[in-house]
Design a protein around this motif. Structure first.
Motif, PDB file in Angstrom:
ATOM      1  N   CYS A   1       0.840  -1.212   0.000  1.00 57.67           N
ATOM      2  CA  CYS A   1       0.000   0.000   0.000  1.00 57.67           C
ATOM      3  C   CYS A   1       0.871   1.256   0.000  1.00 57.67           C
ATOM      4  N   ARG A   2       1.816   1.319  -0.930  1.00 56.15           N
ATOM      5  CA  ARG A   2       2.741   2.454  -0.953  1.00 56.15           C
ATOM      6  C   ARG A   2       2.029   3.784  -1.176  1.00 56.15           C
ATOM      7  N   GLU A   3       1.023   3.785  -2.044  1.00 56.60           N
ATOM      8  CA  GLU A   3       0.321   5.025  -2.325  1.00 56.60           C
ATOM      9  C   GLU A   3      -0.351   5.576  -1.064  1.00 56.60           C
ATOM     10  N   ASP A   4      -0.993   4.712  -0.289  1.00 55.15           N
ATOM     11  CA  ASP A   4      -1.658   5.149   0.947  1.00 55.15           C
ATOM     12  C   ASP A   4      -0.641   5.637   1.970  1.00 55.15           C
ATOM     13  N   PHE A   5       0.503   4.963   2.039  1.00 55.37           N
ATOM     14  CA  PHE A   5       1.562   5.364   2.964  1.00 55.37           C
ATOM     15  C   PHE A   5       2.105   6.745   2.595  1.00 55.37           C
ATOM     16  N   VAL A   6       2.377   6.951   1.314  1.00 56.41           N
ATOM     17  CA  VAL A   6       2.887   8.247   0.855  1.00 56.41           C
ATOM     18  C   VAL A   6       1.840   9.342   1.099  1.00 56.41           C
ATOM     19  N   ARG A   7       0.580   9.028   0.852  1.00 55.34           N
ATOM     20  CA  ARG A   7      -0.479  10.016   1.066  1.00 55.34           C
ATOM     21  C   ARG A   7      -0.527  10.441   2.531  1.00 55.34           C
ATOM     22  N   GLY A   8      -0.383   9.478   3.448  1.00 51.98           N
ATOM     23  CA  GLY A   8      -0.373   9.821   4.863  1.00 51.98           C
ATOM     24  C   GLY A   8       0.805  10.697   5.245  1.00 51.98           C
ATOM     25  N   LEU A   9       1.975  10.381   4.700  1.00 58.64           N
ATOM     26  CA  LEU A   9       3.164  11.189   4.993  1.00 58.64           C
ATOM     27  C   LEU A   9       3.002  12.614   4.475  1.00 58.64           C
ATOM     28  N   ILE A  10       2.498  12.752   3.248  1.00 61.52           N
ATOM     29  CA  ILE A  10       2.336  14.092   2.680  1.00 61.52           C
ATOM     30  C   ILE A  10       1.233  14.858   3.405  1.00 61.52           C
ATOM     31  N   HIS A  11       0.144  14.181   3.769  1.00 64.61           N
ATOM     32  CA  HIS A  11      -0.927  14.859   4.495  1.00 64.61           C
ATOM     33  C   HIS A  11      -0.452  15.354   5.858  1.00 64.61           C
ATOM     34  N   SER A  12       0.540  14.692   6.443  1.00 65.75           N
ATOM     35  CA  SER A  12       1.029  15.115   7.757  1.00 65.75           C
ATOM     36  C   SER A  12       2.158  16.129   7.627  1.00 65.75           C
ATOM     37  N   ASP A  13       3.217  15.766   6.922  1.00 61.77           N
ATOM     38  CA  ASP A  13       4.414  16.619   6.869  1.00 61.77           C
ATOM     39  C   ASP A  13       4.724  17.124   5.470  1.00 61.77           C
ATOM     40  N   GLY A  14       3.735  17.178   4.610  1.00 56.32           N
ATOM     41  CA  GLY A  14       3.981  17.641   3.255  1.00 56.32           C
ATOM     42  C   GLY A  14       2.907  18.597   2.788  1.00 56.32           C
ATOM     43  N   CYS A  15       3.023  19.021   1.541  1.00 58.46           N
ATOM     44  CA  CYS A  15       2.031  19.920   0.966  1.00 58.46           C
ATOM     45  C   CYS A  15       2.166  19.932  -0.552  1.00 58.46           C
TER      46      CYS A  15
END
Length: 253
Positions: free
Chosen positions: A166-180
């Motif tokens: 589930c790489r896409e979901d993992f990346v989405r969580g990281l960007i939603h928290s510490d990304g933009c």
């Protein structure tokens, strides 16, 4: 002592808004006990629910867990619950300018640990979304003393399997928290006047080398080009790479 199943029924009824008198009539549990539980339902539920996927062989939605794991690695923390030995509170700090993110975080917690009461604690400029449970360290073994960037962050085997699926979901969580996702503007002076070029790009910022490595490793496996601007900042700016992230991340809402 009440049977755990009976206790769970009573707490669920209280959580659904029934009065202590009605719950007493349905379950036989004393009103005095029900009153004590009602004073802090989240903690009472956390002490009762055998809902841990790691301890009780319960199914786990891998995609939702991967997203919540990304949120936790970014803006999440786990702390001991005051006065309750062995109970922990997971909190995800969500900026108030993104109400959709607050709802997504609450939904993810509820999905990963069904039955817990998810609370929202307001702070300056943000809302801390969280819930009490004895089992948060089971689900997030990266929990430990101090800030995450001061200790080693490694995935255990079962987490690695989920992140790989589930790489896409993992990346989405990281960007939603510490990304933009932002729009970059470049001014160019030409003979006929000034021209402004605009193009979108993504940023991810984290002080932990290990967490940044997890982020860029996932991007590599997804075939998304990235660049490290400085020791803490990762950017994705190529048109095709941004388009790929837009497919499953997009701007915060």
């Amino acid at each position: 002592m009440y049977d755990p199943r009976q206790r769970l029924v009573a707490l669920t009824l209280l959580n659904n808004g029934l009065t202590a008198a009605e719950v007493h009539r349905r379950t036989g549990i004393s009103r005095n006990t029900l009153g004590k539980w009602r004073k802090d339902l989240p903690r009472a539920m956390a002490q009762t629910l055998p809902s841990c996927p790691r301890c009780h062989d319960r199914s786990l939605d891998s995609a939702v867990y991967a997203y919540l794991f990304g949120l936790y690695l970014g803006d999440g923390h786990i702390a001991d619950a005051p006065g309750d030995k062995g109970v922990f509170r997971l909190e995800i700090a969500c900026g108030d300018m993104w109400p959709g993110l607050i709802e997504d975080a609450a939904s993810a917690i509820s999905n990963v640990m069904p039955g817990l009461k998810v609370g929202r604690l307001r702070s300056t400029g943000c809302t801390n979304v969280g819930a009490y449970s004895k089992h948060w360290p089971c689900l997030f073994p990266q929990h430990g003393p101090g800030m995450k960037h001061t200790r080693k962050i490694e995935l255990v085997r079962w987490q690695r399997e989920i992140v790989d699926r589930c790489r896409e979901d993992f990346v989405r969580g990281l960007i939603h928290s510490d990304g933009c996702r932002t729009v970059n503007r470049i001014r160019r002076h030409k003979a006929d006047g000034e021209v402004i070029y605009e193009y979108p790009r993504y940023f991810f910022t984290n002080a932990s080398d290990d967490i940044r490595d997890l982020f860029t490793e996932a991007l590599d496996r997804l075939g998304i080009a990235w660049k490290q601007n400085n020791p803490r900042h990762i950017s994705v700016a190529r048109r095709e790479a941004v388009a790929r992230l837009d497919e499953f991340v997009g701007p915060k809402h």
